[in-house]
Write a protein that holds these residues in place. Structure first.
Motif, PDB file in Angstrom:
ATOM      1  N   ILE A   1       7.414   1.624   5.418  1.00 49.16           N
ATOM      2  CA  ILE A   1       8.769   1.381   4.907  1.00 49.16           C
ATOM      3  C   ILE A   1       8.944   2.093   3.574  1.00 49.16           C
ATOM      4  N   ASP A   2       7.938   1.977   2.710  1.00 51.33           N
ATOM      5  CA  ASP A   2       8.010   2.614   1.393  1.00 51.33           C
ATOM      6  C   ASP A   2       8.156   4.130   1.533  1.00 51.33           C
ATOM      7  N   GLU A   3       7.418   4.741   2.443  1.00 50.15           N
ATOM      8  CA  GLU A   3       7.527   6.193   2.657  1.00 50.15           C
ATOM      9  C   GLU A   3       8.960   6.581   3.012  1.00 50.15           C
ATOM     10  N   LYS A   4       9.595   5.786   3.867  1.00 53.32           N
ATOM     11  CA  LYS A   4      10.977   6.072   4.258  1.00 53.32           C
ATOM     12  C   LYS A   4      11.930   5.858   3.078  1.00 53.32           C
ATOM     13  N   LEU A   5      11.677   4.823   2.285  1.00 59.30           N
ATOM     14  CA  LEU A   5      12.543   4.552   1.127  1.00 59.30           C
ATOM     15  C   LEU A   5      12.444   5.675   0.100  1.00 59.30           C
ATOM     16  N   GLN A   6      11.221   6.178  -0.128  1.00 54.21           N
ATOM     17  CA  GLN A   6      11.071   7.277  -1.085  1.00 54.21           C
ATOM     18  C   GLN A   6      11.774   8.530  -0.566  1.00 54.21           C
ATOM     19  N   ALA A   7      11.706   8.763   0.738  1.00 60.74           N
ATOM     20  CA  ALA A   7      12.390   9.914   1.330  1.00 60.74           C
ATOM     21  C   ALA A   7      13.911   9.747   1.234  1.00 60.74           C
ATOM     22  N   LEU A   8      14.400   8.535   1.477  1.00 63.29           N
ATOM     23  CA  LEU A   8      15.836   8.271   1.365  1.00 63.29           C
ATOM     24  C   LEU A   8      16.310   8.394  -0.077  1.00 63.29           C
ATOM     25  N   ARG A   9      15.446   8.045  -1.000  1.00 64.16           N
ATOM     26  CA  ARG A   9      15.789   8.214  -2.419  1.00 64.16           C
ATOM     27  C   ARG A   9      16.082   9.688  -2.721  1.00 64.16           C
TER      28      ARG A   9
ATOM     29  N   VAL B   1      15.791   0.470  -5.425  1.00 62.11           N
ATOM     30  CA  VAL B   1      15.023   0.093  -4.235  1.00 62.11           C
ATOM     31  C   VAL B   1      13.695   0.829  -4.198  1.00 62.11           C
ATOM     32  N   ALA B   2      13.724   2.113  -4.475  1.00 61.72           N
ATOM     33  CA  ALA B   2      12.493   2.913  -4.440  1.00 61.72           C
ATOM     34  C   ALA B   2      11.500   2.428  -5.497  1.00 61.72           C
ATOM     35  N   ARG B   3      11.986   2.090  -6.671  1.00 59.39           N
ATOM     36  CA  ARG B   3      11.087   1.597  -7.732  1.00 59.39           C
ATOM     37  C   ARG B   3      10.504   0.226  -7.374  1.00 59.39           C
ATOM     38  N   LEU B   4      11.359  -0.644  -6.854  1.00 62.40           N
ATOM     39  CA  LEU B   4      10.886  -1.971  -6.465  1.00 62.40           C
ATOM     40  C   LEU B   4       9.868  -1.893  -5.341  1.00 62.40           C
ATOM     41  N   SER B   5      10.099  -0.984  -4.410  1.00 60.81           N
ATOM     42  CA  SER B   5       9.171  -0.810  -3.298  1.00 60.81           C
ATOM     43  C   SER B   5       7.810  -0.335  -3.806  1.00 60.81           C
TER      44      SER B   5
ATOM     45  N   PRO C   1       7.368 -12.689   4.353  1.00 62.50           N
ATOM     46  CA  PRO C   1       8.806 -12.380   4.320  1.00 62.50           C
ATOM     47  C   PRO C   1       9.134 -10.942   4.716  1.00 62.50           C
ATOM     48  N   TRP C   2       8.141 -10.067   4.766  1.00 68.01           N
ATOM     49  CA  TRP C   2       8.378  -8.677   5.148  1.00 68.01           C
ATOM     50  C   TRP C   2       8.531  -8.507   6.659  1.00 68.01           C
ATOM     51  N   GLU C   3       8.158  -9.483   7.449  1.00 71.86           N
ATOM     52  CA  GLU C   3       8.071  -9.300   8.895  1.00 71.86           C
ATOM     53  C   GLU C   3       9.382  -8.832   9.525  1.00 71.86           C
ATOM     54  N   ASP C   4      10.492  -9.436   9.133  1.00 68.20           N
ATOM     55  CA  ASP C   4      11.776  -9.030   9.704  1.00 68.20           C
ATOM     56  C   ASP C   4      12.110  -7.587   9.355  1.00 68.20           C
ATOM     57  N   PHE C   5      11.816  -7.199   8.112  1.00 67.24           N
ATOM     58  CA  PHE C   5      12.118  -5.833   7.678  1.00 67.24           C
ATOM     59  C   PHE C   5      11.212  -4.815   8.359  1.00 67.24           C
TER      60      PHE C   5
ATOM     61  N   ARG D   1      20.865  -1.414   1.158  1.00 70.38           N
ATOM     62  CA  ARG D   1      21.439  -2.526   0.371  1.00 70.38           C
ATOM     63  C   ARG D   1      20.824  -3.864   0.787  1.00 70.38           C
ATOM     64  N   ASP D   2      20.555  -4.015   2.082  1.00 69.45           N
ATOM     65  CA  ASP D   2      19.917  -5.250   2.555  1.00 69.45           C
ATOM     66  C   ASP D   2      18.518  -5.413   1.966  1.00 69.45           C
ATOM     67  N   ILE D   3      17.749  -4.337   1.973  1.00 66.17           N
ATOM     68  CA  ILE D   3      16.372  -4.457   1.489  1.00 66.17           C
ATOM     69  C   ILE D   3      16.355  -4.598  -0.039  1.00 66.17           C
ATOM     70  N   TYR D   4      17.389  -4.099  -0.699  1.00 67.88           N
ATOM     71  CA  TYR D   4      17.497  -4.328  -2.146  1.00 67.88           C
ATOM     72  C   TYR D   4      17.633  -5.822  -2.436  1.00 67.88           C
ATOM     73  N   GLN D   5      18.462  -6.507  -1.650  1.00 67.92           N
ATOM     74  CA  GLN D   5      18.635  -7.947  -1.837  1.00 67.92           C
ATOM     75  C   GLN D   5      17.328  -8.694  -1.602  1.00 67.92           C
ATOM     76  N   PHE D   6      16.488  -8.150  -0.754  1.00 68.03           N
ATOM     77  CA  PHE D   6      15.175  -8.746  -0.476  1.00 68.03           C
ATOM     78  C   PHE D   6      14.174  -8.455  -1.594  1.00 68.03           C
ATOM     79  N   LEU D   7      14.159  -7.230  -2.071  1.00 66.38           N
ATOM     80  CA  LEU D   7      13.155  -6.809  -3.045  1.00 66.38           C
ATOM     81  C   LEU D   7      13.430  -7.328  -4.456  1.00 66.38           C
ATOM     82  N   ALA D   8      14.695  -7.352  -4.839  1.00 65.01           N
ATOM     83  CA  ALA D   8      15.032  -7.639  -6.234  1.00 65.01           C
ATOM     84  C   ALA D   8      14.477  -8.963  -6.757  1.00 65.01           C
ATOM     85  N   PRO D   9      14.695 -10.094  -6.068  1.00 66.60           N
ATOM     86  CA  PRO D   9      14.177 -11.361  -6.624  1.00 66.60           C
ATOM     87  C   PRO D   9      12.661 -11.460  -6.583  1.00 66.60           C
TER      88      PRO D   9
END
Length: 303
Positions: free
Chosen positions: A167-175, A191-195, A243-247, A267-275
């Motif tokens: 997931i992180d690899e994809k997020l860094q690529a999307l960044r 999101v990329a930093r939080l990941s 909590p990562w299982e759904d993602f 945006r969905d994964i941001y809501q998951f990662l931020a808290p």
């Protein structure tokens, strides 16, 4: 369990969903600290770290009752854990102890007929080194099997972590892909930093357990303490990976392209990662800003 780690009870009231915090229940029913109900709510809150939810009548997870696990690794994880330990024992015997981390290499080495003979010899020599005597080599075999049973859970969690890394690899690529998009750059950057922060946290756990279990004779000499430590890391990893299982399931089908669907997923994964992974000062600023903008959620009441 909420994103902030707070234990709650979820009830249906007519067409509404009521979310009742355990602290609120304790206050409303004026439960005393030493009452059975108060202690049970604490136990349930502890158990909710390890499962997706508990219904009335469900047993508490084994993690809070017996320190065993409430889930099982696969046979391949048991095999990998056993092979790692026996290979450590062989490398100890040859005076060049090391941990073989590559799974393919590990399987190839472990299946070598000469290595299998060395494993049997290593059991005997380890028994002598531990002061048991060579004739009690079977006790060393039992020690290794006991440790492999515990480390199999770590191997299973290592597989789950590998999915998080994907997931992180994809997020860094999307960044990089969204780098010039003014409407998305702030979100995708966060999101990329939080990941990356999440990856660092998990990597540290695996590095610690690998370092702790890297000296096979020390493990065998302190097997009870080692099992306790392995279980402690197992539980810490499990409750953080759960909590990562759904993602993990959702992001398996994500391709690194610009699309409305990917924008929503970011945006969905941001809501998951931020808290979970935002540093405290950043989280305070975000939550204050969110409070000013927040609107009531239809159909949900909070107590």
């Amino acid at each position: 369990m909420t994103d902030s780690g707070e234990a709650v009870a979820v009830l249906k009231l007519a067409s509404n969903e009521a979310v009742l915090s355990f602290d609120g229940l304790k206050r409303e029913f004026m439960l005393k600290d030493d009452s059975r109900d108060f202690r049970m709510l604490d136990r349930v809150a502890e158990g909710l770290q390890f499962v997706r939810g508990l219904r009335p009548g469900d047993r508490l997870p084994k993690e809070v009752t017996s320190r065993e696990a409430s889930w099982e690794p696969q046979d391949r994880h048991r095999r990998i854990a056993y092979q790692r330990l026996t290979m450590q024992l062989v490398t100890w015997l040859t005076g060049n102890e090391n941990v073989i981390s590559n799974i393919t290499e590990l399987a190839q080495v472990a299946d070598d007929p000469q290595v299998k003979k060395n494993v049997q010899l290593a059991f005997t020599e380890a028994a002598e080194e531990l002061g048991l005597g060579r004739e009690r080599r079977d006790e060393v075999v039992q020690y290794i099997e006991s440790l492999a049973h515990e480390l199999a859970y770590i191997e299973a969690l290592r597989d789950t972590f590998a999915e998080v890394e994907r997931i992180d690899e994809k997020l860094q690529a999307l960044r990089r892909l969204y780098g010039a998009d003014r409407s998305m750059i702030e979100t995708v950057d966060q999101v990329a930093r939080l990941s990356r922060r999440a990856i660092k946290l998990f990597s540290d756990y695996f590095d610690q357990i690998d370092a702790q279990t890297g000296e096979i004779l020390s493990m065998l000499k302190n097997i009870d303490n080692q099992i306790g430590y392995i279980r402690q890391v197992r539980d810490a990893l499990h409750c953080r990976l759960l909590p990562w299982e759904d993602f993990i399931q959702v992001w398996k089908t994500v391709f690194v392209v610009r699309s409305d669907e990917n924008t929503n997923k970011i945006r969905d994964i941001y809501q998951f990662l931020a808290p979970r992974y935002m540093q405290f000062n950043d989280w305070v600023l975000v939550t204050r800003r969110g409070t000013l903008k927040a609107k009531p959620i239809g159909g949900q009441m909070r107590w």
